[in-house]
Design a protein around this motif. Structure first.
Motif, PDB file in Angstrom:
ATOM      1  N   VAL A 266      23.250 -77.891   4.569  1.00 38.55           N
ATOM      2  CA  VAL A 266      23.556 -76.636   4.481  1.00 38.55           C
ATOM      3  C   VAL A 266      24.434 -76.452   3.104  1.00 38.55           C
ATOM      4  CG1 VAL A 266      24.753 -74.520   5.365  1.00 38.55           C
ATOM      5  CG2 VAL A 266      23.575 -76.166   6.886  1.00 38.55           C
ATOM      6  N   THR A 267      25.182 -77.206   2.704  1.00 37.33           N
ATOM      7  CA  THR A 267      26.085 -77.354   1.213  1.00 37.33           C
ATOM      8  C   THR A 267      25.184 -77.034   0.277  1.00 37.33           C
ATOM      9  OG1 THR A 267      28.048 -77.726   2.557  1.00 37.33           O
ATOM     10  CG2 THR A 267      27.545 -78.064   0.050  1.00 37.33           C
ATOM     11  N   GLU A 268      24.042 -78.411   0.530  1.00 38.67           N
ATOM     12  CA  GLU A 268      23.162 -78.643  -0.607  1.00 38.67           C
ATOM     13  C   GLU A 268      22.173 -77.517  -0.796  1.00 38.67           C
ATOM     14  OE1 GLU A 268      21.079 -82.254   0.165  1.00 38.67           O
ATOM     15  OE2 GLU A 268      22.991 -83.325  -0.003  1.00 38.67           O
ATOM     16  N   PHE A 269      21.819 -76.741   0.226  1.00 40.55           N
ATOM     17  CA  PHE A 269      20.759 -75.685   0.266  1.00 40.55           C
ATOM     18  C   PHE A 269      21.524 -74.534  -0.459  1.00 40.55           C
ATOM     19  CE2 PHE A 269      19.416 -71.678   2.134  1.00 40.55           C
ATOM     20  CZ  PHE A 269      17.939 -71.474   1.672  1.00 40.55           C
ATOM     21  N   THR A 270      22.831 -74.304   0.075  1.00 39.87           N
ATOM     22  CA  THR A 270      23.340 -73.024  -0.389  1.00 39.87           C
ATOM     23  C   THR A 270      23.909 -73.216  -1.830  1.00 39.87           C
ATOM     24  OG1 THR A 270      25.442 -73.779   0.416  1.00 39.87           O
ATOM     25  CG2 THR A 270      24.553 -72.265   1.836  1.00 39.87           C
ATOM     26  N   GLU A 271      24.170 -74.482  -2.293  1.00 41.09           N
ATOM     27  CA  GLU A 271      24.556 -74.637  -3.791  1.00 41.09           C
ATOM     28  C   GLU A 271      23.066 -74.441  -4.629  1.00 41.09           C
ATOM     29  OE1 GLU A 271      27.383 -74.989  -5.496  1.00 41.09           O
ATOM     30  OE2 GLU A 271      28.341 -74.563  -3.503  1.00 41.09           O
ATOM     31  N   ARG A 272      22.094 -74.846  -4.021  1.00 44.23           N
ATOM     32  CA  ARG A 272      20.880 -74.705  -4.848  1.00 44.23           C
ATOM     33  C   ARG A 272      20.249 -73.154  -4.932  1.00 44.23           C
ATOM     34  NH1 ARG A 272      17.807 -77.752  -1.780  1.00 44.23           N
ATOM     35  NH2 ARG A 272      16.692 -76.043  -0.720  1.00 44.23           N
ATOM     36  N   ILE A 273      20.602 -72.581  -3.861  1.00 41.37           N
ATOM     37  CA  ILE A 273      20.281 -70.952  -3.931  1.00 41.37           C
ATOM     38  C   ILE A 273      21.258 -69.937  -4.694  1.00 41.37           C
ATOM     39  CG2 ILE A 273      18.234 -71.483  -2.317  1.00 41.37           C
ATOM     40  CD1 ILE A 273      20.136 -69.643  -0.555  1.00 41.37           C
ATOM     41  N   LYS A 274      22.537 -70.859  -5.012  1.00 44.14           N
ATOM     42  CA  LYS A 274      23.573 -69.787  -5.244  1.00 44.14           C
ATOM     43  C   LYS A 274      23.304 -69.068  -6.459  1.00 44.14           C
ATOM     44  CE  LYS A 274      27.679 -71.575  -5.330  1.00 44.14           C
ATOM     45  NZ  LYS A 274      29.034 -72.217  -5.857  1.00 44.14           N
ATOM     46  N   PRO A 275      22.534 -69.537  -7.674  1.00 50.08           N
ATOM     47  CA  PRO A 275      22.238 -68.866  -8.950  1.00 50.08           C
ATOM     48  C   PRO A 275      21.208 -67.569  -8.599  1.00 50.08           C
ATOM     49  CG  PRO A 275      21.744 -70.982  -9.280  1.00 50.08           C
ATOM     50  CD  PRO A 275      22.100 -70.901  -7.904  1.00 50.08           C
ATOM     51  N   HIS A 276      20.467 -67.684  -7.500  1.00 57.07           N
ATOM     52  CA  HIS A 276      19.248 -66.850  -7.323  1.00 57.07           C
ATOM     53  C   HIS A 276      19.875 -65.682  -6.371  1.00 57.07           C
ATOM     54  CE1 HIS A 276      16.498 -69.654  -8.932  1.00 57.07           C
ATOM     55  NE2 HIS A 276      16.982 -70.629  -8.077  1.00 57.07           N
ATOM     56  N   THR A 277      20.751 -66.056  -5.417  1.00 57.14           N
ATOM     57  CA  THR A 277      21.566 -65.063  -4.577  1.00 57.14           C
ATOM     58  C   THR A 277      22.370 -64.429  -5.517  1.00 57.14           C
ATOM     59  OG1 THR A 277      21.387 -66.982  -2.872  1.00 57.14           O
ATOM     60  CG2 THR A 277      22.990 -65.077  -2.706  1.00 57.14           C
ATOM     61  N   LEU A 278      22.918 -64.923  -6.264  1.00 58.46           N
ATOM     62  CA  LEU A 278      23.883 -63.994  -7.251  1.00 58.46           C
ATOM     63  C   LEU A 278      23.238 -62.952  -8.142  1.00 58.46           C
ATOM     64  CD1 LEU A 278      26.563 -63.530  -8.599  1.00 58.46           C
ATOM     65  CD2 LEU A 278      26.034 -65.584 -10.255  1.00 58.46           C
ATOM     66  N   SER A 279      21.838 -63.553  -8.680  1.00 59.20           N
ATOM     67  CA  SER A 279      20.958 -62.688  -9.236  1.00 59.20           C
ATOM     68  C   SER A 279      20.692 -61.261  -8.320  1.00 59.20           C
ATOM     69  CB  SER A 279      19.913 -63.311  -9.756  1.00 59.20           C
ATOM     70  OG  SER A 279      20.019 -64.322 -10.839  1.00 59.20           O
ATOM     71  N   LEU A 280      20.266 -61.644  -7.194  1.00 56.09           N
ATOM     72  CA  LEU A 280      19.970 -60.651  -6.140  1.00 56.09           C
ATOM     73  C   LEU A 280      21.003 -59.649  -5.869  1.00 56.09           C
ATOM     74  CD1 LEU A 280      17.810 -62.421  -3.687  1.00 56.09           C
ATOM     75  CD2 LEU A 280      16.860 -60.638  -5.198  1.00 56.09           C
ATOM     76  N   PHE A 281      22.203 -60.282  -5.925  1.00 53.03           N
ATOM     77  CA  PHE A 281      23.602 -59.412  -5.587  1.00 53.03           C
ATOM     78  C   PHE A 281      23.714 -58.579  -6.735  1.00 53.03           C
ATOM     79  CE2 PHE A 281      28.218 -59.027  -6.383  1.00 53.03           C
ATOM     80  CZ  PHE A 281      28.384 -58.389  -5.342  1.00 53.03           C
TER      81      PHE A 281
END
Length: 157
Positions: A7-22
């Motif tokens: 879960v940590t690996e996944f959330t770290e991997r998608i963090k820049p994309h989620t930040l962009s969507l935010f």
């Protein structure tokens, strides 16, 4: 040291994309508030289909900041500066319009001002994320290691 969880690996991997969507959603919503006041669309100023008179203080200036700042944040262009100005305008709106009525945003109608203020302040410190014009235009200015995704191990001091 244990390995990070999936879960940590996944959330770290998608963090820049989620930040962009935010950033995109926050900027879009903010720009809609400005467009509503400036152009009378989406219900207009105060939901009455009205526009704010040009040059009126502080309403017209706030609407311009909302519209332009929201568009810049949404596009990810000059994100940190636009977010800082937008955050400051919402802090001003909260303390000059809402806080005099009562302490809590829920009681004084200032929830949107507070949420936008803190959301934009977050973007000042996190930056625009990967899906941004800032990233597209200015990533060549990053050091070669950062552009190549090389991570350095912290030195033992």
């Amino acid at each position: 040291m244990s390995a990070p969880s999936p879960v940590t690996e996944f959330t770290e991997r998608i963090k820049p994309h989620t930040l962009s969507l935010f950033r995109i959603v926050t900027g879009l919503l903010f720009a809609c508030h400005g467009a509503s006041s400036l152009f009378g669309i989406l219900g207009g100023a105060m939901g009455k289909g009205l526009t704010v008179p040009a040059g009126s203080w502080p309403g017209w200036y706030a609407a311009v900041i909302q519209f332009v700042g929201g568009l810049l944040v949404m596009l990810g262009l000059g994100t940190r500066a636009a977010a800082l100005i937008s955050s400051g305008s919402m802090a001003y709106a909260y303390f000059s319009v809402h806080a005099g009525e009562s302490l809590w945003p829920l009681q004084n109608g200032g929830e949107l001002s507070v949420l936008f203020c803190w959301a934009f302040l977050l973007l000042v410190f996190t930056g625009p994320g990967t899906w941004s014009l800032d990233h597209l235009f200015f990533r060549s200015r990053q050091p070669a290691d950062a552009a190549a995704g090389v991570q350095r191990e912290p030195s033992a001091a």
